[in-house]
Scaffold this motif. Sequence first.
Motif, mmCIF file in Angstrom:
data_model
loop_
_atom_site.group_PDB
_atom_site.id
_atom_site.type_symbol
_atom_site.label_atom_id
_atom_site.label_comp_id
_atom_site.label_asym_id
_atom_site.label_seq_id
_atom_site.Cartn_x
_atom_site.Cartn_y
_atom_site.Cartn_z
ATOM 1 N N GLU A 129 0.780 -1.179 0.045
ATOM 2 C CA GLU A 129 -0.006 -0.109 0.100
ATOM 3 C C GLU A 129 0.857 1.184 0.029
ATOM 4 N N VAL A 130 0.757 2.170 -1.011
ATOM 5 C CA VAL A 130 1.389 3.354 -1.235
ATOM 6 C C VAL A 130 0.719 4.517 -0.240
ATOM 7 N N PHE A 131 1.814 5.203 0.510
ATOM 8 C CA PHE A 131 1.105 6.414 1.071
ATOM 9 C C PHE A 131 2.018 7.635 0.280
ATOM 10 N N GLY A 132 1.180 8.398 -0.182
ATOM 11 C CA GLY A 132 1.744 9.734 -0.840
ATOM 12 C C GLY A 132 1.675 10.682 0.224
ATOM 13 N N PHE A 207 12.377 1.689 6.974
ATOM 14 C CA PHE A 207 11.782 1.933 8.291
ATOM 15 C C PHE A 207 11.292 0.566 8.959
ATOM 16 N N THR A 208 11.519 0.374 10.291
ATOM 17 C CA THR A 208 10.864 -0.456 11.066
ATOM 18 C C THR A 208 10.010 0.034 12.129
ATOM 19 N N ALA A 209 8.510 0.104 11.842
ATOM 20 C CA ALA A 209 7.711 0.811 12.768
ATOM 21 C C ALA A 209 7.270 -0.145 13.930
ATOM 22 N N GLY A 210 7.519 -1.305 14.001
ATOM 23 C CA GLY A 210 7.153 -2.400 15.156
ATOM 24 C C GLY A 210 6.037 -2.897 14.923
ATOM 25 N N ARG A 211 5.105 -2.884 13.943
ATOM 26 C CA ARG A 211 4.232 -3.534 13.525
ATOM 27 C C ARG A 211 4.371 -4.433 12.286
ATOM 28 N N TRP A 212 4.268 -5.729 12.202
ATOM 29 C CA TRP A 212 4.369 -6.414 11.167
ATOM 30 C C TRP A 212 3.714 -6.202 9.990
ATOM 31 N N ASP A 213 2.403 -5.768 10.153
ATOM 32 C CA ASP A 213 1.514 -5.558 8.961
ATOM 33 C C ASP A 213 1.763 -4.300 8.151
ATOM 34 N N ILE A 214 2.443 -3.276 9.242
ATOM 35 C CA ILE A 214 2.900 -1.633 8.458
ATOM 36 C C ILE A 214 4.313 -2.156 7.776
ATOM 37 N N ASP A 215 5.276 -2.957 8.512
ATOM 38 C CA ASP A 215 6.641 -2.975 7.804
ATOM 39 C C ASP A 215 6.482 -3.944 6.605
ATOM 40 N N ARG A 216 5.485 -4.821 6.575
ATOM 41 C CA ARG A 216 5.298 -5.793 5.555
ATOM 42 C C ARG A 216 4.607 -5.053 4.331
ATOM 43 N N THR A 217 3.979 -4.214 4.441
ATOM 44 C CA THR A 217 3.086 -3.713 3.210
ATOM 45 C C THR A 217 3.274 -2.550 3.078
ATOM 46 N N ARG A 218 3.833 -1.506 3.806
ATOM 47 C CA ARG A 218 3.907 -0.075 3.478
ATOM 48 C C ARG A 218 5.000 0.650 2.636
ATOM 49 N N ILE A 219 4.646 1.501 1.823
ATOM 50 C CA ILE A 219 5.728 2.316 1.078
ATOM 51 C C ILE A 219 4.998 3.822 1.162
ATOM 52 N N TYR A 220 5.960 4.566 1.344
ATOM 53 C CA TYR A 220 5.555 6.035 1.555
ATOM 54 C C TYR A 220 6.463 6.546 0.146
ATOM 55 N N MET A 221 5.878 7.335 -0.554
ATOM 56 C CA MET A 221 6.050 8.111 -1.813
ATOM 57 C C MET A 221 5.860 9.583 -1.844
ATOM 58 N N PRO A 222 6.499 10.294 -2.421
ATOM 59 C CA PRO A 222 6.443 11.829 -2.317
ATOM 60 C C PRO A 222 4.985 12.153 -2.900
ATOM 61 N N PHE A 223 4.563 13.108 -2.095
ATOM 62 C CA PHE A 223 3.181 13.272 -2.412
ATOM 63 C C PHE A 223 2.847 13.803 -3.834
#
Length: 429
Positions: A129-132, A207-223
């Motif tokens: 999942e991408v977060f812009g 990054f490592t946020a400490g939650r498996w579901d976040i670290d396993r699925t998250r991508i941050y992209m410039p807005f």
Amino acid sequence: MASRTTPFSRFEWMIAWRYMRGIGADGGVSIVTIISLLGITLAVFALVATLAVRSGFRTEFVDTILGANAHVTVYASARTTEQGGIERGIQDYDGWAERLVRVPDVTRAAPLIRGQIMANANGRNAGAEVFGIALDDLRGIPRVAGAEAELEGDLARFDEGIAIGSGLARELGVMIGDRIKVISPEGVKTAFGTSPRVNAYEVVAIFTAGRWDIDRTRIYMPFAEAQSYFNREGLADEIEVMVRDPDKVDDMAMSLLQQAGDGALVWTWRDASGSFLRALTVEDNVMFVILSILVLIASLNIIAGLIMLVRTKSRAIGILRTMGLTEGAVLRIFFLCGVATGVTGTLLGLGLGVLFVQNIDFIFAVVNGIGQGGVWDPSIRGIYALPAELRLVDVLKSAALSLGLSFIVTLPPAWRAARMNPVEALRHE
């Protein structure tokens, strides 16, 4: 007439101590006392350790939710476009963010773009999942880019690439500087339909946020890049709001709606995780009741020990009564015998529980090593390790429960000893 004695006099303590030791042929009594002591110790230890682990798990779970996700998400209700389609994007997202940040206790309001993609690298594929988001807003997420985060790479280069979770990096086998393909099914619109969009981005931070579901699925992209990639030019999908006290988000919902304007909707972190937190609360209560029953069962051993002690010491009780000892003194002597076992077992159990909590990381590492790493599955439990948080209220609850039950179960056999007829006790002697 028997004279009155001062309650809990020195001689009452002395007699109780002699009875508890089980001298001479009566040594079997001390064995029952030891069994009762061990039972209460282990029950209190289990209660303290379980409450600490449950409190630690809840605290860590909530902390990872609040540290990597929005406390409140503000988004627009669906509306019909001129072409007859349905649109949910926020057009004046900068204005919304500026108004929302004016609400008291709001610390940050950031426009976001969100989208589902397929990530590909080294012949491996993974859903993500991408977060812009803008770089300044990304730095305000504690578990991703703040002091609490475990961050590799250079976040200052965020506008040149993307930041991904450590679990996703392991899944794809990539490191800082590698490039991954990001594939979206909703890509370029042509006369023949919509074709998938494929772009390659450099990994500039992990990054490592400490939650498996976040670290396993998250991508941050410039807005701005996310707007272009997901065909959201001039729009934002939602506004991510962070507040000073996340426990008060429900009280702030109306103010946020009023500031955002017409067509705004809010979704708090309690709405997203409330059912899980309520399930944890129910589980905590059930666990406390079950372990309380365990403490009660262990305390009942005191009754067995005291009944044996009263029968064994019936002749001594008769002699003491004929010498002028009152019923109250006899009751207090046997009450002290039972209470001493309860108090000692409670203190030992509390000590073991505190020791367990203080060394839980080492214990967890040993147990996980014996289980070859399969004891704790973060994909099921969400977090990576077994946390424990020792709270004073939990310790006091455990101590009060154990001592209270010990005092209560001690009274019936002590009362029986006090009511014993000295003539009947000495008749067969």
